[in-house]
Scaffold this motif. Structure first.
Motif, PDB file in Angstrom:
ATOM      1  N   GLN A 115      47.837  34.383  46.880  1.00 23.20           N
ATOM      2  CA  GLN A 115      47.523  35.745  47.325  1.00 23.20           C
ATOM      3  C   GLN A 115      48.306  36.077  48.577  1.00 23.20           C
ATOM      4  O   GLN A 115      48.745  37.201  48.766  1.00 23.20           O
ATOM      5  N   LEU A 120      49.436  38.220  43.203  1.00 21.65           N
ATOM      6  CA  LEU A 120      48.014  38.560  43.163  1.00 21.65           C
ATOM      7  C   LEU A 120      47.381  38.334  41.794  1.00 21.65           C
ATOM      8  O   LEU A 120      46.206  37.932  41.701  1.00 21.65           O
ATOM      9  N   GLU A 124      44.246  35.840  41.385  1.00 24.14           N
ATOM     10  CA  GLU A 124      42.946  36.221  40.821  1.00 24.14           C
ATOM     11  C   GLU A 124      42.561  35.275  39.684  1.00 24.14           C
ATOM     12  O   GLU A 124      41.405  34.831  39.589  1.00 24.14           O
ATOM     13  N   VAL A 152      41.323  38.269  47.215  1.00 21.12           N
ATOM     14  CA  VAL A 152      42.353  38.656  46.245  1.00 21.12           C
ATOM     15  C   VAL A 152      42.053  40.044  45.679  1.00 21.12           C
ATOM     16  O   VAL A 152      42.937  40.904  45.569  1.00 21.12           O
TER      17      VAL A 152
END
Length: 336
Positions: A115, A120, A124, A152
């Protein structure tokens, strides 16, 4: 004007404490020191964790846990390449041992690193894998994974989902229970409410976090939440209170180093207060101090925020040449 929010959502992680067998006594010594410093002094935590890694026998039961702790400690001081190096070493060992809790800790750390690197979607996915692996594990590690997932989601602009992840943590603890991750959760909930514009609610949660950290002696975490409390007071228009808490951070020479990452952020926020008060010379001094510390720590993201705000100061002074130079330099770092 661009405001820098020092969210502190996931920079530091809970200690990884697992079973021990007989190992080199020097390893045991440094491992113990590392675990004692994880919430108290970031730099010492990283130094001690590295010492433990170098001394721990590779065939010991603890080697994988030490690798993960070293990766975690590297991330706390934003040595991202070093953290990735440790994670690469850990991955084949994880496959051999196939222990859910170790997999969970691996994914938690990897998610945090990704992150910060801007990956991203991957971050996640890894945070969700961490939660799945830790769902029946120690609650501190599970709470930590929820905090990482929240960070995140926040960076992906999913503020509501970010708060929902955090709301899963408090029911895990008894009333009045002192917990490192519960403290962090309150801080992060405050940051989410700040993003909603509810500065008073943000402050209330951050003050709850500070109370727990003081009782636990978690000085490193306490400095971060003081920085965030200063931001919330700024949102409430109480600049005197902001300056008070920012000065609590940069003047703490017992638990803080002059060139620490938290100081770079706090000097930046002090500069923003001076900018808002039209104190341009003081603002430039604070921004340059922040930039200097960021450079020492290799924090290019921090330098970008400094350059944006320096551009703002120079624009306010009608010094357009310096404003343009600062912003162009920031663009170079951003493209990197």
């Amino acid at each position: 004007m661009v405001k820098f929010l020092s969210l502190s959502l996931l920079l530091f992680f809970s200690t990884l404490i697992f079973s021990r067998s007989k190992v080199d006594s020097n390893y045991v010594y440094w491992d113990k020191l590392a675990k004692e410093q994880i919430y108290k002094n970031d730099s010492l935590y990283h130094v001690y964790a590295t010492k433990a890694f170098l001394l721990c026998p590779k065939k010991s039961d603890q080697y994988l846990d030490v690798i993960l702790q070293s990766a975690n400690s590297a991330f706390t001081v934003l040595k991202l390449d070093t953290a990735l190096y440790y994670l690469d070493i850990a991955l084949p060992l994880l496959s051999e041992r196939n222990k859910p809790i170790q997999f969970g800790n691996y994914y938690t750390i990897s998610s945090a690193v990704n992150q910060y690197l801007g990956n991203l979607a991957k971050a996640e996915s890894e945070a969700l894998l961490a939660i799945k692996s830790l769902i029946n594990g120690p609650k501190e590690e599970l709470a930590e994974a929820y905090n990482v997932l929240s960070a995140v989601l926040y960076k992906r602009g999913k503020n509501k989902e970010s708060l929902e992840a955090l709301l899963k943590v408090p029911p895990m603890y008894a009333a009045g229970e002192l917990s490192n991750e519960l403290s962090r959760t309150f801080n992060n909930m405050g940051n989410i409410y700040y993003s909603f514009g509810d500065y008073q609610k943000a402050l209330n949660f951050q003050l709850k976090c500070a109370e727990i950290d003081r009782k636990l002696g978690n000085f490193s975490n306490l400095l971060k939440v003081y920085n965030n409390i200063g931001i919330s007071y700024d949102g409430l228009g109480k600049s005197d209170s902001s300056f008070y808490y920012y000065n609590e951070v940069i003047n703490d020479t017992v638990h803080n180093y002059a060139n620490s990452l938290i100081n770079s952020k706090t000097h930046l926020n002090i500069g923003i207060l001076h900018l808002n008060n039209d104190e341009y010379t003081k603002a430039i001094e604070s921004f340059n101090r922040s930039k200097e510390i960021c450079a020492l720590n290799g924090d290019k993201v921090g330098i970008i925020f400094v350059l944006i705000n320096l551009g703002e100061v120079y624009t306010e002074q009608s010094d357009y040449n310096n404003a343009e130079a600062s912003l162009k330099q920031g663009l170079v770092y951003a493209k990197e």
